[in-house]
Each structure stands twice: as C-alpha cells, then as structure tokens.
Design a protein around this motif. Structure first.
Motif, mmCIF file in Angstrom:
data_model
loop_
_atom_site.group_PDB
_atom_site.id
_atom_site.type_symbol
_atom_site.label_atom_id
_atom_site.label_comp_id
_atom_site.label_asym_id
_atom_site.label_seq_id
_atom_site.Cartn_x
_atom_site.Cartn_y
_atom_site.Cartn_z
ATOM 1 N N TRP A 169 -14.556 7.062 11.789
ATOM 2 C CA TRP A 169 -12.916 6.120 12.250
ATOM 3 C C TRP A 169 -11.553 7.555 12.794
ATOM 4 C CZ3 TRP A 169 -11.956 0.940 14.019
ATOM 5 C CH2 TRP A 169 -12.578 0.132 14.212
ATOM 6 N N MET A 170 -11.364 7.706 14.018
ATOM 7 C CA MET A 170 -10.351 8.521 13.502
ATOM 8 C C MET A 170 -8.853 7.209 14.868
ATOM 9 S SD MET A 170 -12.588 11.515 15.245
ATOM 10 C CE MET A 170 -11.951 12.631 14.153
ATOM 11 N N VAL A 171 -7.623 8.118 14.901
ATOM 12 C CA VAL A 171 -6.841 7.651 15.409
ATOM 13 C C VAL A 171 -6.096 8.863 16.255
ATOM 14 C CG1 VAL A 171 -3.565 8.042 15.144
ATOM 15 C CG2 VAL A 171 -5.209 7.808 12.560
ATOM 16 N N THR A 172 -6.610 8.204 17.647
ATOM 17 C CA THR A 172 -6.494 8.250 18.447
ATOM 18 C C THR A 172 -4.690 8.438 19.912
ATOM 19 O OG1 THR A 172 -6.982 6.269 19.337
ATOM 20 C CG2 THR A 172 -8.700 7.105 19.351
ATOM 21 N N ASP A 187 -13.308 -6.004 7.532
ATOM 22 C CA ASP A 187 -12.119 -5.565 6.543
ATOM 23 C C ASP A 187 -12.666 -4.474 6.431
ATOM 24 O OD1 ASP A 187 -10.739 -8.046 5.749
ATOM 25 O OD2 ASP A 187 -12.720 -8.517 4.297
ATOM 26 N N ASP A 188 -14.212 -4.332 6.751
ATOM 27 C CA ASP A 188 -14.291 -2.571 6.709
ATOM 28 C C ASP A 188 -13.898 -1.927 7.469
ATOM 29 O OD1 ASP A 188 -16.065 -3.102 4.552
ATOM 30 O OD2 ASP A 188 -18.221 -3.044 5.650
ATOM 31 N N ALA A 189 -13.843 -2.326 8.588
ATOM 32 C CA ALA A 189 -12.858 -1.740 9.988
ATOM 33 C C ALA A 189 -11.385 -1.231 9.347
ATOM 34 C CB ALA A 189 -12.957 -2.348 10.969
ATOM 35 N N GLU A 190 -10.515 -2.546 8.927
ATOM 36 C CA GLU A 190 -9.105 -2.756 8.728
ATOM 37 C C GLU A 190 -9.050 -1.159 7.763
ATOM 38 O OE1 GLU A 190 -7.446 -5.701 7.764
ATOM 39 O OE2 GLU A 190 -7.665 -6.495 9.448
ATOM 40 N N ALA A 191 -10.580 -1.455 6.105
ATOM 41 C CA ALA A 191 -9.619 -0.697 5.232
ATOM 42 C C ALA A 191 -10.241 0.952 5.778
ATOM 43 C CB ALA A 191 -10.977 -0.431 4.601
ATOM 44 N N ALA A 192 -11.142 0.820 6.604
ATOM 45 C CA ALA A 192 -11.648 2.762 7.765
ATOM 46 C C ALA A 192 -10.357 3.235 8.077
ATOM 47 C CB ALA A 192 -13.311 2.117 8.389
ATOM 48 N N ALA A 193 -9.839 2.032 8.889
ATOM 49 C CA ALA A 193 -9.175 2.863 9.949
ATOM 50 C C ALA A 193 -7.161 3.276 8.893
ATOM 51 C CB ALA A 193 -8.187 1.511 10.555
ATOM 52 N N VAL A 194 -7.282 2.808 8.329
ATOM 53 C CA VAL A 194 -5.863 2.734 7.399
ATOM 54 C C VAL A 194 -6.743 4.524 6.439
ATOM 55 C CG1 VAL A 194 -4.817 2.673 4.934
ATOM 56 C CG2 VAL A 194 -5.226 0.632 6.851
ATOM 57 N N ALA A 195 -8.046 3.968 6.107
ATOM 58 C CA ALA A 195 -8.116 5.806 5.327
ATOM 59 C C ALA A 195 -8.208 6.567 6.487
ATOM 60 C CB ALA A 195 -9.244 5.508 4.889
ATOM 61 N N ALA A 196 -8.429 6.365 7.776
ATOM 62 C CA ALA A 196 -8.300 7.287 8.493
ATOM 63 C C ALA A 196 -6.480 8.211 9.179
ATOM 64 C CB ALA A 196 -8.392 7.065 9.822
ATOM 65 N N TYR A 197 -5.876 6.481 9.198
ATOM 66 C CA TYR A 197 -4.441 7.213 9.319
ATOM 67 C C TYR A 197 -4.044 7.902 8.024
ATOM 68 C CZ TYR A 197 0.790 5.961 9.922
ATOM 69 O OH TYR A 197 1.923 6.201 9.682
ATOM 70 N N GLU A 198 -4.169 7.338 7.044
ATOM 71 C CA GLU A 198 -3.206 8.437 6.212
ATOM 72 C C GLU A 198 -3.761 9.625 5.730
ATOM 73 O OE1 GLU A 198 -4.311 5.334 2.624
ATOM 74 O OE2 GLU A 198 -2.291 4.631 2.278
ATOM 75 N N GLY A 199 -5.362 9.759 5.626
ATOM 76 C CA GLY A 199 -6.152 11.320 6.263
ATOM 77 C C GLY A 199 -5.624 11.981 6.965
ATOM 78 N N MET A 200 -4.580 11.762 8.634
ATOM 79 C CA MET A 200 -4.653 12.616 9.095
ATOM 80 C C MET A 200 -2.906 12.834 8.962
ATOM 81 S SD MET A 200 -2.776 11.054 13.121
ATOM 82 C CE MET A 200 -1.588 10.057 12.422
ATOM 83 N N TRP A 201 -2.078 11.979 8.270
ATOM 84 C CA TRP A 201 -1.138 12.805 7.210
ATOM 85 C C TRP A 201 -1.059 13.342 6.553
ATOM 86 C CZ3 TRP A 201 2.562 12.501 11.119
ATOM 87 C CH2 TRP A 201 2.579 11.588 11.800
ATOM 88 N N ARG A 239 0.973 -1.154 -0.032
ATOM 89 C CA ARG A 239 0.090 0.067 -0.166
ATOM 90 C C ARG A 239 0.925 0.958 0.118
ATOM 91 N NH1 ARG A 239 -5.268 -0.841 3.147
ATOM 92 N NH2 ARG A 239 -5.273 -2.474 3.543
ATOM 93 N N SER A 240 2.079 1.111 -0.260
ATOM 94 C CA SER A 240 2.674 2.196 -0.412
ATOM 95 C C SER A 240 2.537 3.278 -0.969
ATOM 96 C CB SER A 240 4.489 1.807 -1.160
ATOM 97 O OG SER A 240 4.674 2.578 -1.053
ATOM 98 N N SER A 241 2.458 5.027 -0.578
ATOM 99 C CA SER A 241 1.632 5.523 -1.081
ATOM 100 C C SER A 241 2.329 6.620 -0.018
ATOM 101 C CB SER A 241 0.171 5.482 -0.783
ATOM 102 O OG SER A 241 -0.439 5.970 0.095
ATOM 103 N N THR A 242 1.420 8.204 -1.077
ATOM 104 C CA THR A 242 2.146 9.561 -0.293
ATOM 105 C C THR A 242 1.044 9.782 0.169
ATOM 106 O OG1 THR A 242 1.991 10.178 -2.667
ATOM 107 C CG2 THR A 242 3.923 10.090 -1.548
ATOM 108 N N VAL A 243 1.186 10.904 1.124
ATOM 109 C CA VAL A 243 -0.250 10.858 1.565
ATOM 110 C C VAL A 243 -1.128 11.722 0.580
ATOM 111 C CG1 VAL A 243 -0.396 12.980 3.996
ATOM 112 C CG2 VAL A 243 1.699 11.789 4.101
ATOM 113 N N PRO A 244 -1.430 12.138 0.256
ATOM 114 C CA PRO A 244 -2.332 12.878 -0.580
ATOM 115 C C PRO A 244 -2.900 12.043 -0.573
ATOM 116 C CG PRO A 244 -0.210 13.774 -1.098
ATOM 117 C CD PRO A 244 -0.429 12.958 -0.340
ATOM 118 N N ASN A 245 -2.883 10.629 -1.059
ATOM 119 C CA ASN A 245 -3.905 9.298 -2.160
ATOM 120 C C ASN A 245 -4.591 8.960 -0.746
ATOM 121 O OD1 ASN A 245 -4.518 7.255 -2.842
ATOM 122 N ND2 ASN A 245 -2.541 6.490 -3.727
#
Length: 197
Positions: A184-187, A62-76, A39-45
């Motif tokens: 989903w949010m990074v805590t 699967d939905d939870a994992e995808a949402a968590a990764v999206a929240a993590y990338e969105g935070m950065w 899943r190597s990506s730059t932050v804005p993706n």
C-alpha cells in the motif's frame, strides 16, 4: 538557470503551495469519535494498534484500511527524517509514497536543500479512513487527517529559526492505493490551510 524557491517555516505550508486538494476527496468530512477510535500519534509511531480482546480475523476491508493508514503514517515518518537534512533523494521516501505524492515530497525537500533549510520537530497526526473502494476488497483508500505542524519548523543550516509564524491544524486528504505487488502506497495528497480542521 536554477528556479528560485521561497522558504516557508512550516513543511505542510510549503507543500500546500505545491499541491492541490485531492480531487476524489474534496468533501471535508469528519469522523465522529464514537464511530472510530482516536489515532492521534506523532509521525514515527507506525505500528498498528493491537487489541487485547479475542475477535474474529480482520476482513480484507479492515486489513486494507489498516495498511493504508500505516502507509500514510510511514510516508510522513520518512519525510520528517529526510527533512532533518533536506535529503530530497532519500530512498526511504519511496517506501510509502509513489507517483504525485513522491514527487511532491521530493520537490519540497529539494526546495529546502536549495535554500539551505532543514526541519526540526515533527507533526502530530490524527488519520482516519474516509472511504475504501471497492467495499469487499478495497484497492483504494482515502485517508483524512487533521495534522498539527505547530512544532515542526524550518531552520537554517546554522540553526536559526527561518520563520516564527504560528502554525496550526490542517486538513490533509490522501489517496492510498494497493500496488501490483500488494504494498500500500500513498499516490497523492492535498494539504489545506491552517484552521481547516
């Protein structure tokens, strides 16, 4: 009297000083490339990957994992955008981060603003899911990353490079939790030293 903040050329390096490793993700696990897609990506993706093949509907896990990764990338992504002006009060920071994670981000940006620093470039992320609990319908996901901030540097407001120390890849562990409104949010997150992944 205002506290004195010491500038650092790498945004993650500055955050690493401010935070401890995430307590629930102390093991330095790696994900074998055969077990999960890269899943190597730059932050804005922050858009989820799509599959061209027809498959059953994703499970809550699967939905939870995808949402968590999206929240993590969105935070950065929000942190990178705010860092271009050291806008520590940017409301976008609270879109994907809350609690200790949000506090760490805003403190890092406040330090930059205080010292007249901004960031340019962006990190390269490679997040994977280390664990998701409870198994059937997760509410907490641990995201592990090997982020590369080599081209994500601090500059003075006048455009001078603040420090030219070489950067590199760092292990990052993040706790991402489903909130009462189901977002989903990074805590919390921990950034390790260069060379830890």
């Amino acid at each position: 009297m205002k506290p004195r903040f010491v500038p650092d050329s790498r945004s993650w390096a500055a955050l690493a000083v401010a935070v401890l490793s995430v307590a629930t993700a102390t093991a330095c696990t790696t994900t074998d490339s055969a077990d999960s897609p890269a899943r190597s990506s730059t932050v804005p993706n922050t858009s989820p990957e799509s599959s061209a093949t027809s498959s059953p509907s994703p499970s809550p896990h699967d939905d939870a994992e995808a949402a968590a990764v999206a929240a993590y990338e969105g935070m950065w992504a929000a942190f990178v955008a705010a860092g271009t002006t050291a806008h520590w009060q940017d409301p976008a920071l609270a879109t994907h981060a809350t609690g200790q994670a949000l506090s760490t981000l805003t403190r890092g940006l406040y330090a930059d603003a205080y010292n007249g620093l901004v960031t340019r470039g962006e990190p390269i992320l490679d997040p994977t899911v280390s664990s998701a609990e409870p198994a059937g319908d997760p509410t907490t996901v641990i995201v592990t990353d090997c982020g590369d901030g080599s081209n994500w540097l601090k500059y003075t407001a006048e455009g001078q490079l603040a420090d030219d120390e070489p950067g590199g890849r760092r292990r990052i562990n993040a706790i991402v939790e489903r909130q009462p409104n189901h977002d989903w949010m990074v805590t919390d997150f921990g950034v390790h030293e260069v060379g830890t992944c």
